[in-house]
Scaffold this motif. Structure first.
Motif, PDB file in Angstrom:
ATOM      1  N   UNK A  78      20.534  -7.483  -4.730  1.00 30.50           N
ATOM      2  CA  UNK A  78      19.727  -6.272  -4.868  1.00 30.50           C
ATOM      3  C   UNK A  78      19.492  -5.921  -6.333  1.00 30.50           C
ATOM      4  N   UNK A  79      18.343  -5.305  -6.598  1.00 29.48           N
ATOM      5  CA  UNK A  79      18.044  -4.813  -7.931  1.00 29.48           C
ATOM      6  C   UNK A  79      18.936  -3.613  -8.227  1.00 29.48           C
ATOM      7  N   UNK A  80      19.611  -3.658  -9.362  1.00 26.82           N
ATOM      8  CA  UNK A  80      20.561  -2.613  -9.742  1.00 26.82           C
ATOM      9  C   UNK A  80      19.882  -1.653 -10.715  1.00 26.82           C
ATOM     10  N   UNK A  81      19.963  -0.341 -10.489  1.00 25.32           N
ATOM     11  CA  UNK A  81      19.317   0.617 -11.397  1.00 25.32           C
ATOM     12  C   UNK A  81      19.812   0.464 -12.831  1.00 25.32           C
ATOM     13  N   UNK A  82      18.926   0.720 -13.773  1.00 24.67           N
ATOM     14  CA  UNK A  82      19.285   0.610 -15.187  1.00 24.67           C
ATOM     15  C   UNK A  82      19.127   1.937 -15.932  1.00 24.67           C
ATOM     16  N   UNK A  83      18.741   2.988 -15.222  1.00 26.88           N
ATOM     17  CA  UNK A  83      18.513   4.281 -15.885  1.00 26.88           C
ATOM     18  C   UNK A  83      19.749   5.179 -15.810  1.00 26.88           C
ATOM     19  N   UNK A  84      20.905   4.599 -16.135  1.00 22.77           N
ATOM     20  CA  UNK A  84      22.151   5.369 -16.197  1.00 22.77           C
ATOM     21  C   UNK A  84      22.886   4.967 -17.468  1.00 22.77           C
ATOM     22  N   UNK A  85      23.905   5.726 -17.870  1.00 25.32           N
ATOM     23  CA  UNK A  85      24.661   5.357 -19.066  1.00 25.32           C
ATOM     24  C   UNK A  85      25.499   4.096 -18.887  1.00 25.32           C
ATOM     25  N   UNK A  86      25.675   3.650 -17.645  1.00 20.24           N
ATOM     26  CA  UNK A  86      26.530   2.505 -17.376  1.00 20.24           C
ATOM     27  C   UNK A  86      25.806   1.200 -17.710  1.00 20.24           C
ATOM     28  N   UNK A 125      14.901  -3.662 -15.440  1.00 16.84           N
ATOM     29  CA  UNK A 125      14.115  -3.073 -14.359  1.00 16.84           C
ATOM     30  C   UNK A 125      13.444  -4.145 -13.494  1.00 16.84           C
ATOM     31  N   UNK A 126      13.321  -5.370 -14.009  1.00 19.35           N
ATOM     32  CA  UNK A 126      12.800  -6.506 -13.237  1.00 19.35           C
ATOM     33  C   UNK A 126      13.888  -7.572 -13.152  1.00 19.35           C
ATOM     34  N   UNK A 127      13.955  -8.226 -12.025  1.00 20.32           N
ATOM     35  CA  UNK A 127      14.986  -9.242 -11.823  1.00 20.32           C
ATOM     36  C   UNK A 127      14.997 -10.278 -12.943  1.00 20.32           C
ATOM     37  N   UNK A 128      16.170 -10.516 -13.505  1.00 19.22           N
ATOM     38  CA  UNK A 128      16.437 -11.639 -14.416  1.00 19.22           C
ATOM     39  C   UNK A 128      15.576 -11.617 -15.674  1.00 19.22           C
ATOM     40  N   UNK A 129      15.193 -10.426 -16.108  1.00 18.78           N
ATOM     41  CA  UNK A 129      14.307 -10.301 -17.265  1.00 18.78           C
ATOM     42  C   UNK A 129      14.979  -9.630 -18.455  1.00 18.78           C
ATOM     43  N   UNK A 130      16.265  -9.323 -18.337  1.00 19.77           N
ATOM     44  CA  UNK A 130      16.945  -8.597 -19.391  1.00 19.77           C
ATOM     45  C   UNK A 130      17.269  -9.451 -20.604  1.00 19.77           C
ATOM     46  N   UNK A 131      17.628  -8.788 -21.684  1.00 19.71           N
ATOM     47  CA  UNK A 131      17.969  -9.461 -22.938  1.00 19.71           C
ATOM     48  C   UNK A 131      19.151 -10.409 -22.724  1.00 19.71           C
ATOM     49  N   UNK A 132      19.067 -11.565 -23.367  1.00 16.52           N
ATOM     50  CA  UNK A 132      20.061 -12.622 -23.161  1.00 16.52           C
ATOM     51  C   UNK A 132      21.244 -12.448 -24.107  1.00 16.52           C
ATOM     52  N   UNK A 133      22.422 -12.340 -23.530  1.00 22.28           N
ATOM     53  CA  UNK A 133      23.660 -12.218 -24.290  1.00 22.28           C
ATOM     54  C   UNK A 133      24.257 -13.591 -24.577  1.00 22.28           C
TER      55      UNK A 133
END
Length: 267
Positions: A78-86, A125-133
């Motif tokens: 499932x897509x996990x929300x990203x609009x929280x401090x966590x 906010x989109x699957x697998x599109x976040x910055x790469x660590x």
């Protein structure tokens, strides 16, 4: 560090978490998810609550209020929300941006070998599109299967997370934006079936690509996940699908050009 997990981890992750002194607050699974012995052991050792529900923004705010510093997702659908401090990280089994989407390993084994590996990236906010660590490439061997790539991902990602969690702020700050568009995306896992009318090698190839999680056997009243296929080639006059032997975890069955020994998991 106090963390929450979304999805399942193996024993190497449990060892890493214990060795490094991290605390697993809770483990979030999709309903009816199989509980592996490793996951049960981790939850018992850590005193972690196991939640069979989809995590949402409200739950994430509660986690943050309870001192959870990081959410880690592995195989969570499932897509996990990203609009929280966590803050959150996802472990994805390909070299992003290639293979963006659910379960890219079969496509990697069949036609996109250069994308073999894994990526640790920020939730987005989109699957697998976040910055790469962090990324690590795998060189595929002749004996690699869907299952070996998953195991290699767990082994190597747990090792990588030892370093990342020791200096999360620095790794988070220096993550690299995914600027390139993927040349191909994964479309998810559609289970394939053992088919006795095919050759032994064709059936073994299906299992190599789809693994224990995506290969099924359906013979008579038996439908079960396939955990392995072996066998031998031999000319015969039997109808493909003829059962020679069967017990609670193994069936010997005639295929087009020989005999297959299909190991399966009883449901």
């Amino acid at each position: 560090m106090k963390i929450a997990l979304c999805g399942s981890v193996d024993a190497t992750w449990g060892k890493m978490i214990h060795d490094e002194g991290h605390e697993v607050h809770s483990i979030w699974l999709q309903p009816m998810h199989h509980l592996s012995a490793s996951l049960v052991s981790l939850a018992e050792r850590q005193g972690s609550a196991i939640q069979f529900q989809r995590i949402n923004r409200e739950k994430m705010l509660e986690l943050a209020a309870q001192g959870v510093e990081l959410l880690i997702s592995i195989g969570y659908p499932f897509l996990i929300p990203t609009d929280t401090p966590l803050r959150g990280l996802n472990i994805h089994p390909s070299l992003l941006p290639e293979g963006r989407g659910p379960f890219p390993i079969p496509a990697i084994l069949k036609e996109h070998r250069d994308a073999a590996g894994f990526t640790i990236h920020k939730l987005s906010a989109r699957f697998d599109s976040g910055d790469i660590v962090y990324q690590e490439k795998f060189e595929l061997g002749d004996h690699d299967t869907c299952d070996t790539l998953l195991i290699r991902m767990y082994l190597r990602s747990s090792d990588a997370m030892r370093s990342i969690l020791k200096d999360l702020a620095n790794h988070w700050e220096n993550a690299k934006v995914q600027t390139a568009a993927p040349q191909w995306e994964a479309r998810g896992l559609s289970p394939d079936f053992f088919r006795p009318e095919l050759s032994l090698e064709e059936n073994v190839s299906v299992w190599r690509v789809y693994g224990a999680g995506g290969t099924l056997i359906r013979i008579g009243d038996l439908t079960a996940p396939v955990t392995g296929i072996a066998g031998w080639k031999e000319a015969h006059t039997l109808e493909p699908g003829t059962i020679l032997s069967k017990d609670e975890y193994r069936i010997v069955i005639a295929v087009l050009d020989g005999f297959a020994v299909v190991m399966y998991k009883s449901l």
